[in-house]
Design an enzyme around this catalytic site. Structure first.
Site, mmCIF file in Angstrom:
data_model
loop_
_atom_site.group_PDB
_atom_site.id
_atom_site.type_symbol
_atom_site.label_atom_id
_atom_site.label_comp_id
_atom_site.label_asym_id
_atom_site.label_seq_id
_atom_site.Cartn_x
_atom_site.Cartn_y
_atom_site.Cartn_z
ATOM 1 N N THR A 161 -9.641 -4.634 1.639
ATOM 2 C CA THR A 161 -10.528 -5.154 2.691
ATOM 3 C C THR A 161 -11.175 -4.055 3.533
ATOM 4 O O THR A 161 -12.061 -4.340 4.335
ATOM 5 C CB THR A 161 -9.737 -6.075 3.645
ATOM 6 N N HIS A 166 -4.710 -1.547 -5.787
ATOM 7 C CA HIS A 166 -3.873 -0.437 -6.275
ATOM 8 C C HIS A 166 -4.775 0.718 -6.702
ATOM 9 O O HIS A 166 -5.564 0.583 -7.635
ATOM 10 C CB HIS A 166 -2.994 -0.910 -7.444
ATOM 11 N N GLN A 207 1.948 -6.023 -3.197
ATOM 12 C CA GLN A 207 2.376 -6.117 -1.793
ATOM 13 C C GLN A 207 3.669 -5.319 -1.583
ATOM 14 O O GLN A 207 3.906 -4.368 -2.311
ATOM 15 C CB GLN A 207 2.554 -7.586 -1.363
ATOM 16 N N VAL A 224 2.797 14.222 -3.243
ATOM 17 C CA VAL A 224 2.243 15.156 -2.253
ATOM 18 C C VAL A 224 0.704 15.103 -2.196
ATOM 19 O O VAL A 224 0.063 16.010 -1.687
ATOM 20 C CB VAL A 224 2.715 16.608 -2.523
ATOM 21 N N ASP A 271 0.806 -1.223 0.000
ATOM 22 C CA ASP A 271 0.000 0.000 0.000
ATOM 23 C C ASP A 271 0.837 1.269 0.000
ATOM 24 O O ASP A 271 0.425 2.314 0.511
ATOM 25 C CB ASP A 271 -0.957 0.026 1.217
ATOM 26 N N GLU A 272 2.015 1.199 -0.577
ATOM 27 C CA GLU A 272 2.902 2.363 -0.609
ATOM 28 C C GLU A 272 2.413 3.417 -1.604
ATOM 29 O O GLU A 272 2.820 4.580 -1.527
ATOM 30 C CB GLU A 272 4.327 1.939 -1.005
ATOM 31 N N LYS A 323 3.134 10.109 -0.002
ATOM 32 C CA LYS A 323 2.315 10.596 1.098
ATOM 33 C C LYS A 323 3.048 11.592 2.009
ATOM 34 O O LYS A 323 2.811 11.632 3.216
ATOM 35 C CB LYS A 323 1.747 9.412 1.886
ATOM 36 N N ASN A 374 -5.329 -9.997 -3.596
ATOM 37 C CA ASN A 374 -4.998 -9.442 -2.269
ATOM 38 C C ASN A 374 -4.532 -7.992 -2.455
ATOM 39 O O ASN A 374 -4.598 -7.181 -1.530
ATOM 40 C CB ASN A 374 -3.926 -10.279 -1.543
#
Ligand code: GDP
Ligand code: IMO
Ligand code: MG
Length: 427
Positions: free
Chosen positions: A299, A41, A222, A411, A13-14, A329, A38
């Site tokens: 999820t 994106h 992942q 950003v 989840d980067e 982020k 799983n």
């Protein structure tokens, strides 16, 4: 032309989806090499927010070939839903999506086995996404699996039933209910839809593209700390999420690998169970979760949050051979007076600066350095020259610690909120 790889350096989840979509115009082909649904994106552009699970994140761009490689596990039900959702946005996958015949199929009982295994583990559960990933890769390595190519065989149904029977027996042993009546109709509808897609020998297709001089981007799913070999086992996923996984997951020789873009959040998150040295179980952690909207794209589970972990980052840079870092982020860190960065751990009474073998059973305590925060909203910034000096210092600190340049700084979630610092993306 070499194959470049973009992969996550933390626990997933980067922001892989956002950056793959952003850099796709520099490529001809985008190929997913491992994992399955799983993954979640997220892409945001032109007021659209869209989550992909199986389909590569180059799908929204024109004239780009998107390949789901042999290393991926495919749930035909999810894939069908993704294609329908794309069609609603006028994205026609018929000429730009190609699926490897060697990719393995997730069947409904794989999902039940995933749930049964987690239920049996009780408190020690992995926190799996319950998408059937572990059982499908187990069948792959156990040499029982069904592959996409099997759907073209006349006796596909028999092959399916044989595998399904084995699973039903296992579920009986595990005392787990198995009600397939509700699950099979959508599965077979998914198989029917899969048959109509472009099923290919993707290793040939990709290597031919390379011979023609086409530019290929491999998209990871992942993160490296969830890698089956190098993650915090057993709290990992069931595939190789690292650079080497792109070779086996696509059939590309190591000598073809060019750049390795390692993507990380300016802090850390993790979904599911397992060790997380810099985790913040306090108000600061809550503040990060809120500001970063840290809820799983697949999820919906709240993500665990914590400070940036440099030893972990150095570890994943090492095993991946990262050439360029991408920091995501950054805007979420606005409004903190000071920022903590983990530089070392205390482990078995010693101060160490690397990720040791056992962080599951042994206690590991982070040692922090403190950096100045910035109090400005970053989301409207268009260029590096407008960065607050504290953000530039934060980036320099990471570059000094890792010896790898931070090429891109994100950003905000939108495609436009992306700042290229060191024109590495231009060929
Ligand atoms: P992936 O699995 O690596 O593709 O990442 P996810 O999509 O699961 O999670 C990343 C989340 O962060 C998504 O909701 C993105 O829209 C969002 N995001 C990406 N980059 C940024 C950023 O720079 N700032 C903020 N605030 N959100 C971002
Ligand atoms: P993307 O590609 C974050 C985590 C699960 C669980 C562990 C094992 O969106 O970054 P699995 O279902 O694979 O058996 O779950 O791995 N996990 C992820 N966490 N992002 C992901 O993918 C993940 N895929 C799996 O939460 O802890
Ligand atoms: Mg995700």
């Amino acid at each position: 032309m070499p194959v470049d790889i973009l992969l996550g350096l933390q626990w997933g989840d980067e922001g892989k989806g956002k950056i793959v979509d952003f850099i796709t115009p520099h490529y001809d082909v985008v190929a997913r090499f491992q994992g399955g649904p799983n993954a979640g994106h997220t892409l945001e552009f032109n007021g659209i927010k869209h989550v992909l699970h199986t389909i590569p994140s180059g799908i929204f761009r024109d004239n780009i070939i998107n390949i789901v490689g042999n290393g991926v596990v495919i749930d035909p039900v999810t894939l069908q839903k993704e294609i329908t959702a794309l069609a609603k946005l006028n994205v026609d996958v018929s000429r730009k999506l190609f699926i490897s015949r060697k990719a393995h199929l997730i069947i409904p009982t794989h999902r039940l086995l995933d749930a049964a295994s987690e239920a049996m583990k009780g408190k020690a559960k992995i926190g799996s996404t319950l998408r059937g990933i572990g059982p499908t890769y187990m069948d792959k390595t156990g040499r029982n699996g069904l592959r996409v190519g099997d759907v073209e065989a006349k006796d596909f149904l028999q092959r399916y039933r044989n595998l399904c029977e084995k699973h039903i027996e296992l579920l009986r042993h595990m005392n787990y209910p198995c009600d397939l009546e509700n699950l099979e109709p959508e599965f077979f509808a998914g198989i029917e839809a899969l048959r109509k897609l472009n099923l290919v020998d993707s290793e040939h297709l990709l290597n031919n593209y390379l011979k023609e001089g086409k530019k290929v981007l491999a998209e990871g799913a992942q993160g490296s700390l969830l890698d089956i070999d190098f993650g915090s086992y057993p709290f990992v996923t069931s595939s190789n999420t690292i650079t080497a996984g792109a070779c086996t997951g696509l059939g590309i020789a190591p000598r073809h690998i060019g750049k390795v873009y390692g993507i990380f959040k300016a802090y850390c998150t993790r979904v599911g169970s397992g060790p997380f040295p810099t985790e913040l179980n306090d108000e600061t952690g809550e503040k990060l979760r809120k500001a970063g909207n840290e809820f799983g794209a697949t999820t919906g589970r709240p993500r665990r949050t914590g400070w940036l972990d440099i030893p972990a980052l150095k570890y994943t840079i090492m095993i991946n051979g990262v050439t360029d870092l991408i920091m995501m982020k950054s805007d979420v860190l606005s409004g903190f007076d000071s920022l903590q960065v983990c530089t070392h751990y205390t482990y078995r009474g010693k101060k160490i600066d690397y990720m040791p073998y056992d962080i599951v059973h042994e206690e590991i305590t982070p040692v922090y350095d403190e950096l100045k925060g910035w109090n400005r909203d970053l989301t409207g910034i268009q260029s590096e020259k407008d960065f607050p000096s504290q953000l530039s210092d934060y980036i320099s600190y990471i570059e000094d610690s890792t010896k790898v340049p931070v090429a891109v700084v994100s950003v905000g979630p939108d495609r436009t909120q992306t700042i290229e610092r060191k024109m590495v993306l231009a060929y």
